[in-house]
Design a protein around this motif. Structure first.
Motif, PDB file in Angstrom:
ATOM      1  N   ALA A   1       0.907  -0.978   0.440  1.00 27.87           N
ATOM      2  CA  ALA A   1      -0.311   0.651  -0.132  1.00 27.87           C
ATOM      3  C   ALA A   1       0.283   1.137   0.333  1.00 27.87           C
ATOM      4  N   PHE A   2       2.129   1.253   0.586  1.00 26.83           N
ATOM      5  CA  PHE A   2       3.016   2.067   0.943  1.00 26.83           C
ATOM      6  C   PHE A   2       3.652   3.480  -0.419  1.00 26.83           C
ATOM      7  N   VAL A   3       3.902   2.113  -1.280  1.00 24.06           N
ATOM      8  CA  VAL A   3       4.943   1.410  -2.518  1.00 24.06           C
ATOM      9  C   VAL A   3       3.740   2.114  -3.538  1.00 24.06           C
ATOM     10  N   TYR A   4       2.778   1.670  -3.868  1.00 24.39           N
ATOM     11  CA  TYR A   4       1.393   2.315  -4.737  1.00 24.39           C
ATOM     12  C   TYR A   4       0.714   3.573  -4.522  1.00 24.39           C
ATOM     13  N   THR A   5       1.094   3.787  -2.995  1.00 26.01           N
ATOM     14  CA  THR A   5       0.048   5.436  -2.430  1.00 26.01           C
ATOM     15  C   THR A   5       1.029   6.603  -2.794  1.00 26.01           C
ATOM     16  N   LEU A   6       1.511   6.344  -1.129  1.00 25.55           N
ATOM     17  CA  LEU A   6       2.716   7.107  -0.984  1.00 25.55           C
ATOM     18  C   LEU A   6       3.685   7.862  -1.288  1.00 25.55           C
ATOM     19  N   ILE A   7       4.231   6.422  -1.896  1.00 24.76           N
ATOM     20  CA  ILE A   7       5.822   6.525  -2.733  1.00 24.76           C
ATOM     21  C   ILE A   7       5.396   7.652  -3.535  1.00 24.76           C
ATOM     22  N   PRO A   8       4.783   7.374  -4.436  1.00 24.52           N
ATOM     23  CA  PRO A   8       4.297   8.027  -6.018  1.00 24.52           C
ATOM     24  C   PRO A   8       3.935   9.422  -5.951  1.00 24.52           C
ATOM     25  N   GLN A   9       3.381   9.349  -4.581  1.00 27.25           N
ATOM     26  CA  GLN A   9       2.831  11.079  -4.396  1.00 27.25           C
ATOM     27  C   GLN A   9       4.350  12.314  -4.390  1.00 27.25           C
ATOM     28  N   ALA A  10       4.764  11.362  -3.233  1.00 23.95           N
ATOM     29  CA  ALA A  10       5.838  12.127  -2.337  1.00 23.95           C
ATOM     30  C   ALA A  10       7.008  12.445  -3.388  1.00 23.95           C
ATOM     31  N   LEU A  11       7.795  10.923  -4.627  1.00 25.39           N
ATOM     32  CA  LEU A  11       8.289  10.752  -5.281  1.00 25.39           C
ATOM     33  C   LEU A  11       8.813  12.496  -6.388  1.00 25.39           C
ATOM     34  N   PRO A  12       7.956  13.151  -6.299  1.00 26.54           N
ATOM     35  CA  PRO A  12       8.119  14.495  -7.178  1.00 26.54           C
ATOM     36  C   PRO A  12       9.273  15.263  -6.213  1.00 26.54           C
ATOM     37  N   ASN A  13       8.824  15.132  -5.158  1.00 26.05           N
ATOM     38  CA  ASN A  13       9.045  16.374  -4.199  1.00 26.05           C
ATOM     39  C   ASN A  13      10.257  16.003  -4.150  1.00 26.05           C
ATOM     40  N   LEU A  14      10.357  14.125  -3.882  1.00 23.51           N
ATOM     41  CA  LEU A  14      12.427  13.891  -3.583  1.00 23.51           C
ATOM     42  C   LEU A  14      13.021  13.993  -4.471  1.00 23.51           C
ATOM     43  N   ILE A  15      12.319  14.350  -5.552  1.00 21.97           N
ATOM     44  CA  ILE A  15      13.324  14.829  -6.938  1.00 21.97           C
ATOM     45  C   ILE A  15      14.044  15.778  -6.876  1.00 21.97           C
ATOM     46  N   SER A  16      12.963  16.224  -6.658  1.00 24.52           N
ATOM     47  CA  SER A  16      13.910  18.429  -6.631  1.00 24.52           C
ATOM     48  C   SER A  16      14.061  18.490  -5.481  1.00 24.52           C
ATOM     49  N   TYR A  17      14.234  17.823  -4.510  1.00 28.79           N
ATOM     50  CA  TYR A  17      15.570  18.220  -2.938  1.00 28.79           C
ATOM     51  C   TYR A  17      16.493  17.020  -3.635  1.00 28.79           C
ATOM     52  N   SER A  18      16.292  16.200  -4.427  1.00 29.28           N
ATOM     53  CA  SER A  18      17.233  15.449  -4.259  1.00 29.28           C
ATOM     54  C   SER A  18      18.798  16.585  -5.518  1.00 29.28           C
ATOM     55  N   PHE A  19      18.222  17.221  -6.287  1.00 29.95           N
ATOM     56  CA  PHE A  19      19.079  18.290  -6.772  1.00 29.95           C
ATOM     57  C   PHE A  19      19.273  19.564  -5.894  1.00 29.95           C
ATOM     58  N   TYR A  20      18.639  19.740  -4.904  1.00 36.55           N
ATOM     59  CA  TYR A  20      19.322  20.766  -4.143  1.00 36.55           C
ATOM     60  C   TYR A  20      20.254  20.575  -3.389  1.00 36.55           C
ATOM     61  N   ARG A  21      19.951  18.930  -3.091  1.00 33.80           N
ATOM     62  CA  ARG A  21      21.092  18.259  -1.532  1.00 33.80           C
ATOM     63  C   ARG A  21      22.038  18.395  -3.166  1.00 33.80           C
ATOM     64  N   LEU A  22      22.306  18.219  -4.195  1.00 35.77           N
ATOM     65  CA  LEU A  22      23.310  18.323  -5.062  1.00 35.77           C
ATOM     66  C   LEU A  22      24.126  19.483  -5.530  1.00 35.77           C
TER      67      LEU A  22
END
Length: 534
Positions: free
Chosen positions: A180-201
């Motif tokens: 349930a976690f993999v198919y619901t929350l992770i896809p919703q939060a993934l764009p924000n994680l990707i965006s924050y990862s660039f800031y971390r870079l």
């Protein structure tokens, strides 16, 4: 119009803290400026017009630039992996989805992650040098561990703030929590994680530069050597390379955020297949190249000598040595005062320039007009100023200001203020750019003047976010006081330098413990104040 009493009280507290910090910095005592250093500053600025461009030095600069970028990419990769896993485990929604009592394990994981987050990557680098020697592995681990803990905190907050209705629907249908976690929350939060990862870079590039001070190589190491030998022409060549690297990362980060914003506005839309494929391919090639270029020896993890060195370090560190409490209290006060002066200066300067740096201000103006051209020039100059301020790491700024200021917390505070000004200015400009303009147009339509629209429309909508970003950066700034202290800017960092040079590892552990406690206190205060602004 008067401020409400709680806000007035906070303003008075801030004024008292500023006056106290100025007193600690010695502003009211004089003898702050080294008059003989102005000639060095003038010659340093003039050298910007004639940077070193010999072929040998340009090749050295290229190698240092690629090494800094490779360190940043490798460490960002590991920090994302650590942050992804630890972020899930430290989120409240994960433990709640298991249907068990979650308070104790959740608090244990959060507290565990707070410790590596509180220790600056330069301290981690000095620790790993004693274990692995001068190996590129040191720089990668020194950045990946604290940044992984920071990413975990941010990602856990993203998960906890993501809508839970789809997750609850699957859980109520009998779907296992992990699925349930993999198919619901992770896809919703993934764009924000990707965006924050660039800031971390972007942050990793600056941290990789800082680690050059302890011999990790790259642009920071070469800048440090050139500054020590007063070769200003070489310094400017290396600084221009660092600015170019930071500007490219900033451009790619902005491009990706724009794509992700379009995806967030229209959840049913998909990114172009060619863009997604090209992004994944480019990221894979860069990652493989980075690991190949730095040639980190990961086999040292399993060498018997590594375990022996780790045991020797633990033996040298424990038990911690009790040192002069008065000295610790005084240096802690200096560290706190340095961070307060830095953040007040950075916040004031950022707020003043954020509106001039926001691109949104020119969208409604006619194209090819003189007014629009002037606005574009103003935005370009302001953005360049912010880029320079944040691209140059804090210890490099501190070394420059130490030309004209006597050693103490004042040059450290100014260096931290300049660097955080570049970061806060960019973040605040993005707040202005993302501002909902419909209320402002309504105020304008009702006859409000430009100043009235700004005071009653723009400021109330942006100021809480400005304060929230400033408080967040205060948490980071208290950690960064260590690195400016290492180059002679005072505070607990200066004591750490003395303990490291005298191999006083037991005293070093005591000082680090005090610094961690101070950082966690600031973290709690900042988090509480930011939540009150929501």
């Amino acid at each position: 119009m008067f401020l409400p009493f709680p806000y007035l009280l906070w303003v008075l507290v801030l004024l008292v803290l500023i006056i106290w910090s100025l007193q600690v910095a010695g502003i009211f005592q004089g003898d702050l400026i080294n008059e003989g250093g102005w000639s060095l500053v003038v010659s340093f600025l003039i050298a910007a017009l004639s940077p070193e461009i010999s072929s040998d030095f340009l090749l050295l600069t290229l190698d240092a630039t690629l090494k800094t970028l490779a360190y940043a990419i490798c460490s960002t990769f590991f920090s994302i992996v650590i942050g992804f896993v630890a972020g899930i485990l430290s989120s409240q929604v994960w433990w709640k989805s298991l249907g068990k009592v979650y308070k104790i394990p959740w608090l244990v994981i959060r507290a565990t992650l707070a410790i590596p987050r509180a220790i600056h990557e330069l301290i981690w680098g000095l620790f790993f040098i004693n274990i692995f020697g001068l190996d590129p592995l040191v720089a990668v681990l020194a950045i990946a561990i604290p940044f992984g803990a920071i990413t975990a905190k941010v990602f856990s907050e993203i998960l906890d703030e993501t809508p839970r209705e789809p997750l609850l629907a699957l859980l109520n249908s009998g779907v296992p929590p992990m699925s349930a976690f993999v198919y619901t929350l992770i896809p919703q939060a993934l764009p924000n994680l990707i965006s924050y990862s660039f800031y971390r870079l972007e942050c990793s590039i600056r941290s990789a530069t800082v680690l050059g001070i302890i011999g990790a190589g790259g642009l920071g190491y070469q800048i440090f050597l050139s500054l020590q030998s007063l070769r200003s022409e070489q310094v400017w060549t290396l600084m221009f390379a660092l600015l170019f690297l930071s500007s490219c990362t900033d451009f790619l980060s902005r491009l990706l955020r724009q794509r992700l914003e379009l995806l967030n506005r229209s959840p049913t839309a998909l990114l172009p297949h060619s863009f997604t494929l090209l992004s994944l391919l480019s990221a894979s090639i860069l990652l493989i190249f980075s690991f190949w270029y730095i040639k980190a020896d990961f086999g040292k993890f399993w060498e018997p000598r590594t375990a022996e060195r780790l045991a020797r370090v633990i033996q040298d560190v424990f038990p911690p040595q009790l040192i002069d409490l008065h000295q610790l209290f005084t240096l802690s006060a200096q560290t706190l005062a340095m961070s307060i002066l830095a953040m007040v200066g950075a916040a004031v300067a950022s707020i003043l320039l954020a509106f001039g740096a926001a691109r949104e201000n020119v969208e409604t103006k006619k194209r090819f007009s003189i007014e629009n051209l002037q606005s574009q020039i103003r935005i370009g100059v302001t953005r360049l100023l912010l880029l320079i301020a944040r691209a140059v790491p804090e210890p490099i700024w501190a070394l420059i200001f130490l030309f004209v200021l006597f050693p103490g917390i004042l040059p450290g505070a100014i260096a931290l203020a300049v660097h955080n000004f570049g970061i806060l200015g960019r973040l605040m400009a993005e707040v202005v750019e993302n501002l909902d303009r419909r209320p402002l147009l309504s105020l304008k339509a009702l006859g409000g003047s430009t100043s009235q629209v700004f005071i009653y429309g723009v400021l109330p909508a942006t100021f809480p976010q400005f304060i929230a970003y400033t408080l967040y950066r205060w948490e980071v700034c208290i950690r960064a006081t260590v690195i400016v202290g290492l180059v002679g800017a005072g505070g607990l960092g200066r004591l750490l330098t003395e303990q490291l040079s005298s191999f006083d590892y037991k005293g070093l552990l005591t000082t680090l413990t005090v610094l961690i406690i101070l950082t966690l206190i600031i973290d709690i205060i900042s988090t509480t104040l930011r939540r009150s602004l929501r």
